[in-house]
Design an enzyme around this catalytic site. Structure first.
Site, PDB file in Angstrom:
ATOM      1  N   SER A   1       0.969  -1.276  -0.005  1.00 51.57           N
ATOM      2  CA  SER A   1      -0.069   0.093  -0.077  1.00 51.57           C
ATOM      3  C   SER A   1       0.988   1.223  -0.099  1.00 51.57           C
ATOM      4  O   SER A   1       2.148   1.136   0.386  1.00 51.57           O
ATOM      5  CB  SER A   1      -1.001  -0.226   1.318  1.00 51.57           C
ATOM      6  OG  SER A   1      -1.415   1.254   1.417  1.00 51.57           O
TER       7      SER A   1
ATOM      8  N   TYR B   1      -1.357  -1.001  10.469  1.00 55.70           N
ATOM      9  CA  TYR B   1      -1.612  -1.327   9.101  1.00 55.70           C
ATOM     10  C   TYR B   1       0.132  -0.782   8.435  1.00 55.70           C
ATOM     11  O   TYR B   1       0.516  -1.536   7.574  1.00 55.70           O
ATOM     12  CB  TYR B   1      -2.487  -0.548   8.531  1.00 55.70           C
ATOM     13  CG  TYR B   1      -2.896  -0.695   6.865  1.00 55.70           C
ATOM     14  CD1 TYR B   1      -3.492  -1.952   6.668  1.00 55.70           C
ATOM     15  CD2 TYR B   1      -2.632   0.091   5.806  1.00 55.70           C
ATOM     16  CE1 TYR B   1      -3.770  -2.586   5.207  1.00 55.70           C
ATOM     17  CE2 TYR B   1      -2.948  -0.099   4.587  1.00 55.70           C
ATOM     18  CZ  TYR B   1      -3.607  -1.385   4.188  1.00 55.70           C
ATOM     19  OH  TYR B   1      -3.874  -1.606   3.159  1.00 55.70           O
TER      20      TYR B   1
HETATM   21  N1  LIG Z   1      -9.061  -0.725  -0.673  1.00 51.28           N
HETATM   22  C1  LIG Z   1      -7.723   0.067  -0.657  1.00 51.28           C
HETATM   23  O1  LIG Z   1      -8.084   1.159  -0.456  1.00 51.28           O
HETATM   24  C2  LIG Z   1      -6.315  -0.451  -0.289  1.00 51.28           C
HETATM   25  C3  LIG Z   1      -5.334   0.416  -0.466  1.00 51.28           C
HETATM   26  C4  LIG Z   1      -4.174  -0.242  -0.421  1.00 51.28           C
HETATM   27  C5  LIG Z   1      -3.776  -1.574  -0.350  1.00 51.28           C
HETATM   28  N2  LIG Z   1      -4.672  -2.355  -0.189  1.00 51.28           N
HETATM   29  C6  LIG Z   1      -4.421  -3.727  -0.097  1.00 51.28           C
HETATM   30  O2  LIG Z   1      -5.262  -4.544  -1.238  1.00 51.28           O
HETATM   31  C7  LIG Z   1      -5.400  -5.811  -0.937  1.00 51.28           C
HETATM   32  C8  LIG Z   1      -6.976  -6.095  -0.953  1.00 51.28           C
HETATM   33  O3  LIG Z   1      -7.709  -5.362  -0.256  1.00 51.28           O
HETATM   34  P1  LIG Z   1      -9.203  -4.884  -0.574  1.00 51.28           P
HETATM   35  O4  LIG Z   1      -9.112  -3.229  -0.674  1.00 51.28           O
HETATM   36  O5  LIG Z   1      -9.541  -5.690  -1.868  1.00 51.28           O
HETATM   37  O6  LIG Z   1     -10.028  -5.254   0.616  1.00 51.28           O
HETATM   38  P2  LIG Z   1     -10.971  -6.462   0.751  1.00 51.28           P
HETATM   39  O7  LIG Z   1     -12.229  -6.309  -0.096  1.00 51.28           O
HETATM   40  O8  LIG Z   1     -11.376  -6.248   2.294  1.00 51.28           O
HETATM   41  O9  LIG Z   1     -10.171  -7.633   0.508  1.00 51.28           O
HETATM   42  C9  LIG Z   1      -9.215  -8.515   1.575  1.00 51.28           C
HETATM   43  C10 LIG Z   1      -9.176  -9.846   1.200  1.00 51.28           C
HETATM   44  O10 LIG Z   1      -8.188 -10.347   2.053  1.00 51.28           O
HETATM   45  C11 LIG Z   1      -8.910 -11.643   2.341  1.00 51.28           C
HETATM   46  N3  LIG Z   1      -8.214 -11.982   3.827  1.00 51.28           N
HETATM   47  C12 LIG Z   1      -8.327 -11.356   4.832  1.00 51.28           C
HETATM   48  N4  LIG Z   1      -7.740 -12.089   6.002  1.00 51.28           N
HETATM   49  C13 LIG Z   1      -7.317 -13.228   5.407  1.00 51.28           C
HETATM   50  C14 LIG Z   1      -6.773 -14.381   5.986  1.00 51.28           C
HETATM   51  N5  LIG Z   1      -6.339 -14.616   7.047  1.00 51.28           N
HETATM   52  N6  LIG Z   1      -6.708 -15.553   5.147  1.00 51.28           N
HETATM   53  C15 LIG Z   1      -6.939 -15.356   3.718  1.00 51.28           C
HETATM   54  N7  LIG Z   1      -7.644 -14.198   3.310  1.00 51.28           N
HETATM   55  C16 LIG Z   1      -7.800 -13.156   4.004  1.00 51.28           C
HETATM   56  C17 LIG Z   1     -10.449 -11.431   2.470  1.00 51.28           C
HETATM   57  O11 LIG Z   1     -11.219 -12.643   2.310  1.00 51.28           O
HETATM   58  P3  LIG Z   1     -11.788 -13.374   3.545  1.00 51.28           P
HETATM   59  O12 LIG Z   1     -12.205 -12.333   4.674  1.00 51.28           O
HETATM   60  O13 LIG Z   1     -12.680 -14.156   2.839  1.00 51.28           O
HETATM   61  O14 LIG Z   1     -10.780 -14.211   4.043  1.00 51.28           O
HETATM   62  C18 LIG Z   1     -10.245 -10.650   1.252  1.00 51.28           C
HETATM   63  O15 LIG Z   1     -10.647 -11.675   0.152  1.00 51.28           O
HETATM   64  C19 LIG Z   1      -5.091  -5.850   0.625  1.00 51.28           C
HETATM   65  O16 LIG Z   1      -3.656  -6.336   0.907  1.00 51.28           O
HETATM   66  C20 LIG Z   1      -5.175  -4.416   1.229  1.00 51.28           C
HETATM   67  O17 LIG Z   1      -4.448  -4.196   2.200  1.00 51.28           O
HETATM   68  C21 LIG Z   1      -6.125  -2.020  -0.257  1.00 51.28           C
END
Ligand SMILES: NC(=O)c1ccc[n+]([C@@H]2O[C@H](COP(=O)([O-])OP(=O)(O)OC[C@H]3O[C@@H](n4cnc5c(N)ncnc54)[C@H](OP(=O)(O)O)[C@@H]3O)[C@@H](O)[C@H]2O)c1
Length: 256
Positions: free
Chosen positions: A139, A152
């Site tokens: 991120s 985070y």
């Molecule tokens: N959205 C943003 O603004 C943003 C910004 C910077 C970086 N990111 C990064 O992008 C990535 C995807 O995030 P997103 O925004 O798409 O959020 P999201 O929709 O909340 O997705 C997070 C994913 O991680 C999975 N997950 C969480 N804990 C887990 C575990 N213990 N084992 C396996 N899977 C797990 C969740 O699935 P389950 O709950 O089904 O396990 C879900 O599929 C993350 O690494 C996040 O930090 C997001």
């Protein structure tokens, strides 16, 4: 029409919702075989019903033994992986007053160690084959310490450091390493935020940026550019200036 992609067999973790889900659907519809992992089996099954060539492999990425079984099952079913996107993540907003050691441990376990658990197996296999592409989702919050990101930001900084450490060595072995640094993307993760999110992107926009960057074998894929420029400048500021900048411009201002 969906453009074809240069990968045959792909594994995506954190694929049940948000960015991971959109990546899985796009890549599968483009003709790749895509193994999808996360804890929520029903959401993964739904993805398999929406696109061809999706293999559902439920997994908690913090469980190293389960990760080894998942990896073996995936390669047995869809063949040697040529692209792995280690994307699972959690966001626990917290500052000094709300600091919670359990949430800190969970952030490191999922966001950092969850990547390392898969990496050991994936790197070993790709090194033996002399090819492959490994992407890790960090991120822009990993560039510097950020207000209210006391769990985070450190976990994401660790991922960037890991990618920087491994990339040059793996390049010599024919393997590409990419670190994905998104700004704000509209996903279930950011739905909890009660502060304005500048330059918020859609999952479709984020997915397009990621696939374009992966095709070009970039080391860093970072977006949106406005957020990246802002935080890259912040990264080189001396501490007194950075602390002023962070408390003036980067401290979340609640909407209500
Ligand atoms: N959205 C943003 O603004 C943003 C910004 C910077 C970086 N990111 C990064 O992008 C990535 C995807 O995030 P997103 O925004 O798409 O959020 P999201 O929709 O909340 O997705 C997070 C994913 O991680 C999975 N997950 C969480 N804990 C887990 C575990 N213990 N084992 C396996 N899977 C797990 C969740 O699935 P389950 O709950 O089904 O396990 C879900 O599929 C993350 O690494 C996040 O930090 C997001």
């Amino acid at each position: 029409m969906t453009q074809s992609v240069p990968w045959t067999s792909i594994w995506i973790t954190g694929a049940s919702t948000g960015i991971g889900r959109e990546l899985a659907l796009t890549l599968a519809r483009a003709g790749a075989k895509v193994a999808v992992s996360a804890r929520s089996r029903e959401k993964l099954d739904e993805i398999a019903g929406l696109a061809p060539g999706v293999l559902v492999v439920p997994l908690d990425v913090t469980d190293q033994a389960a990760t080894a079984l998942a990896f073996a099952k995936i390669e047995a079913n869809i063949g040697p992986l040529d692209l792995v996107i280690l994307n699972a993540g959690v966001w626990h907003p917290m500052g000094a007053a709300s600091f919670d050691a359990q949430k800190s441990a969970n952030s490191m376990a999922v966001n950092y160690q969850g990547i390392a658990n898969a990496l050991e197996l994936v790197m070993r296999a790709m090194i033996a084959r002399g090819r492959g592409h490994i992407a890790m989702t960090s991120s822009v919050a990993g560039y510097r310490g950020l207000p209210q990101a006391a769990a985070y930001a450190p976990s994401k900084a660790a991922v960037i450091s890991l990618a920087e450490t491994l990339a040059p060595e793996l390049k010599k072995k024919g393997i590409t390493v990419t670190v994905i640094n998104p700004g704000f993307v509209d996903t279930p993760m950011t739905k909890v935020n009660d502060f304005p999110m500048p330059f918020l992107m859609t999952t479709a926009g984020a997915t397009q940026a990621i696939i374009d960057g992966l095709r070009r074998k970039k080391f860093e894929i970072a977006f949106p550019w406005q957020m990246v420029v802002l935080l890259k400048i912040a990264r080189v500021l001396p501490y007194p200036l950075y602390f002023w900048f962070a408390s003036t411009f980067l401290s979340p201002k609640r909407k209500n």
